[in-house]
Design an enzyme around this catalytic site. Structure first.
Site, PDB file in Angstrom:
ATOM      1  N   GLU A   1       4.335  35.096 -39.642  1.00 36.44           N
ATOM      2  CA  GLU A   1       5.492  34.724 -40.468  1.00 36.44           C
ATOM      3  C   GLU A   1       5.591  33.213 -40.671  1.00 36.44           C
ATOM      4  O   GLU A   1       5.544  32.422 -39.727  1.00 36.44           O
ATOM      5  CB  GLU A   1       6.796  35.236 -39.845  1.00 36.44           C
ATOM      6  CG  GLU A   1       7.988  35.088 -40.806  1.00 36.44           C
ATOM      7  CD  GLU A   1       9.247  35.805 -40.322  1.00 36.44           C
ATOM      8  OE1 GLU A   1       9.334  36.133 -39.128  1.00 36.44           O
ATOM      9  OE2 GLU A   1      10.143  36.021 -41.168  1.00 36.44           O
TER      10      GLU A   1
ATOM     11  N   ASP B   1       9.275  35.297 -46.036  1.00 33.17           N
ATOM     12  CA  ASP B   1      10.675  35.679 -45.852  1.00 33.17           C
ATOM     13  C   ASP B   1      11.487  34.817 -46.819  1.00 33.17           C
ATOM     14  O   ASP B   1      11.403  33.579 -46.771  1.00 33.17           O
ATOM     15  CB  ASP B   1      11.028  35.409 -44.374  1.00 33.17           C
ATOM     16  CG  ASP B   1      12.485  35.697 -44.015  1.00 33.17           C
ATOM     17  OD1 ASP B   1      13.361  35.430 -44.848  1.00 33.17           O
ATOM     18  OD2 ASP B   1      12.737  36.127 -42.875  1.00 33.17           O
TER      19      ASP B   1
ATOM     20  N   HIS C   1      13.535  31.792 -45.492  1.00 33.95           N
ATOM     21  CA  HIS C   1      12.766  30.584 -45.156  1.00 33.95           C
ATOM     22  C   HIS C   1      12.198  29.933 -46.418  1.00 33.95           C
ATOM     23  O   HIS C   1      12.192  28.699 -46.540  1.00 33.95           O
ATOM     24  CB  HIS C   1      11.648  30.929 -44.169  1.00 33.95           C
ATOM     25  CG  HIS C   1      12.147  31.576 -42.911  1.00 33.95           C
ATOM     26  ND1 HIS C   1      12.949  30.922 -42.015  1.00 33.95           N
ATOM     27  CD2 HIS C   1      11.990  32.838 -42.433  1.00 33.95           C
ATOM     28  CE1 HIS C   1      13.251  31.739 -41.010  1.00 33.95           C
ATOM     29  NE2 HIS C   1      12.694  32.911 -41.248  1.00 33.95           N
TER      30      HIS C   1
ATOM     31  N   GLU D   1      16.291  41.669 -43.942  1.00 33.27           N
ATOM     32  CA  GLU D   1      16.572  41.178 -42.590  1.00 33.27           C
ATOM     33  C   GLU D   1      17.908  40.430 -42.607  1.00 33.27           C
ATOM     34  O   GLU D   1      17.951  39.213 -42.417  1.00 33.27           O
ATOM     35  CB  GLU D   1      15.425  40.256 -42.154  1.00 33.27           C
ATOM     36  CG  GLU D   1      15.436  39.956 -40.673  1.00 33.27           C
ATOM     37  CD  GLU D   1      14.473  38.847 -40.270  1.00 33.27           C
ATOM     38  OE1 GLU D   1      14.159  37.962 -41.095  1.00 33.27           O
ATOM     39  OE2 GLU D   1      14.051  38.848 -39.106  1.00 33.27           O
TER      40      GLU D   1
HETATM   41  O1  LIG Z   1      12.973  35.454 -39.916  1.00 32.32           O
HETATM   42  C1  LIG Z   1      12.957  35.480 -38.716  1.00 32.32           C
HETATM   43  C2  LIG Z   1      13.691  34.473 -37.913  1.00 32.32           C
HETATM   44  O2  LIG Z   1      14.427  33.615 -38.695  1.00 32.32           O
HETATM   45  C3  LIG Z   1      12.129  36.525 -38.006  1.00 32.32           C
HETATM   46  O3  LIG Z   1      11.664  37.447 -38.930  1.00 32.32           O
HETATM   47  C4  LIG Z   1      12.790  37.318 -36.910  1.00 32.32           C
HETATM   48  O4  LIG Z   1      14.169  37.218 -36.930  1.00 32.32           O
HETATM   49  C5  LIG Z   1      12.279  36.981 -35.546  1.00 32.32           C
HETATM   50  O5  LIG Z   1      10.877  37.025 -35.541  1.00 32.32           O
HETATM   51  C6  LIG Z   1      12.820  37.913 -34.456  1.00 32.32           C
HETATM   52  O6  LIG Z   1      12.339  39.217 -34.632  1.00 32.32           O
HETATM   53 MN   LIG Z   2      12.050  37.021 -41.103  1.00 29.28          MN
END
Ligand SMILES: O=C(CO)[C@H](O)[C@H](O)[C@H](O)CO
Ligand SMILES: [Mn+2]
Length: 289
Positions: free
Chosen positions: A150, A183, A186, A244
């Site tokens: 990630e 993501d 981010h 998420e």
């Molecule tokens: O975006 C994230 C953290 O900001 C991650 O995907 C998860 O929250 C982290 O790896 C915990 O599972």
């Molecule tokens: Mn994430």
């Protein structure tokens, strides 16, 4: 494209049991539930077998997410920590496989969230991270699991902040089951363009997290979902899109995610469920699948 939700949306602790959420998420209409692997080594084989059966009965695919702790950091300068990290990942992957999980995502190459009270060594951490992921990739592949690395924003990790950095890292690892994970939360902080970032990842994109700029459910904010949907279609992305959302204060989740105000608008569980259901309909429409 399959749509999912991270069950931690409803919880305060990464250690919260995920079994009961399989049926709930299926009833809300999702294809996928993402579970936290942080504490999976504490589940018994019987627990894991029951959850696997529940997923089968409910037509649900499981994926795993993890933010490795500092003591399990594959890129630590301390060789003993790297060794503990490898042992932890092997045990975790073996348990993840018992749930028929084919993908684990997060800062697998590092730890999370990063402690910035100490100076960071990005070059050294990256090099050790490449080696660390290289060292567990075949173990994961033998279990049929993809490692999705990630890309996180600067406040949570320093090693990979952009899709371009993620792609370069994954190419340096050079294993077919090691992929890039993006993501939107981010990306909103770090990328010049959502569409370009997705196109940069292209065929290496293995997993995709969605959330608004304040981590509300997709559809409640100002992330350019149409642009993201077009780019995902352009690269023929067929993997999982897992929302998420983090909207609750409290516990280790609220603290690690820095949720300092109630973003649920005082919602009870029924309203939380309704928000997730509505966001799923929105996500299917705008992102496809
Ligand atoms: O975006 C994230 C953290 O900001 C991650 O995907 C998860 O929250 C982290 O790896 C915990 O599972
Ligand atoms: Mn994430």
């Amino acid at each position: 494209m399959k749509h999912g939700i991270y069950y931690s949306y409803w919880e305060h602790e990464w250690s919260a049991k995920f079994g009961p959420y399989v049926e709930k998420v299926a009833k809300l209409g999702f294809d996928v539930i993402e579970v936290a692997a942080h504490h999976i080594n504490e589940y018994s084989d019987a627990d894991l077998a029951a959850i696997k059966q529940s997923a089968k009965d409910n037509g649900i695919i499981l994926t795993a997410g993890i933010g490795p702790s500092k003591t399990k950091n594959l890129s630590s300068p301390d060789a003993d920590v790297r060794k503990a990290g490898k042992a932890f990942f092997e045990q975790t992957l073996a348990n993840v496989a018992k749930l028929d999980i084919k993908s684990i995502g997060g800062a697998l190459h590092s730890y999370w969230p990063v402690d910035y009270s100490q100076p960071v060594d990005k070059v050294g951490d990256r090099a050790r991270g490449v080696e660390g992921i290289h060292g567990i990739a075949d173990f994961a592949n033998n279990l049929g699991i993809n490692l999705c690395i990630e890309v996180l924003n600067r406040f949570e990790n320093h090693v990979l902040n952009t899709a371009a950095e993620g792609v370069a890292f994954v190419k340096d690892v050079g294993k077919p089951n090691v992929k890039v994970m993006l993501d939107t939360f981010h990306m909103n902080i770090e990328e010049d363009s959502f569409g370009d970032a997705i196109r940069t990842a292209g065929p290496l994109l293995g997993h995709f997290h969605t959330g608004e700029s304040n981590r509300r459910v997709p559809g409640k904010g100002r992330i350019p979902w149409h642009e993201i949907g077009l780019a995902l279609r352009e690269i023929n992305y067929t993997g999982a899109v897992v929302m998420e959302p983090f909207v609750k204060t409290g516990g280790t989740i609220g603290s690690d995610i820095r949720v300092w105000r109630d973003l649920t608008d005082g919602a009870d569980e029924a309203k939380m469920d309704e928000d997730a259901r509505n966001s799923l309909a929105f996500s299917r429409f705008v992102l496809g699948g």
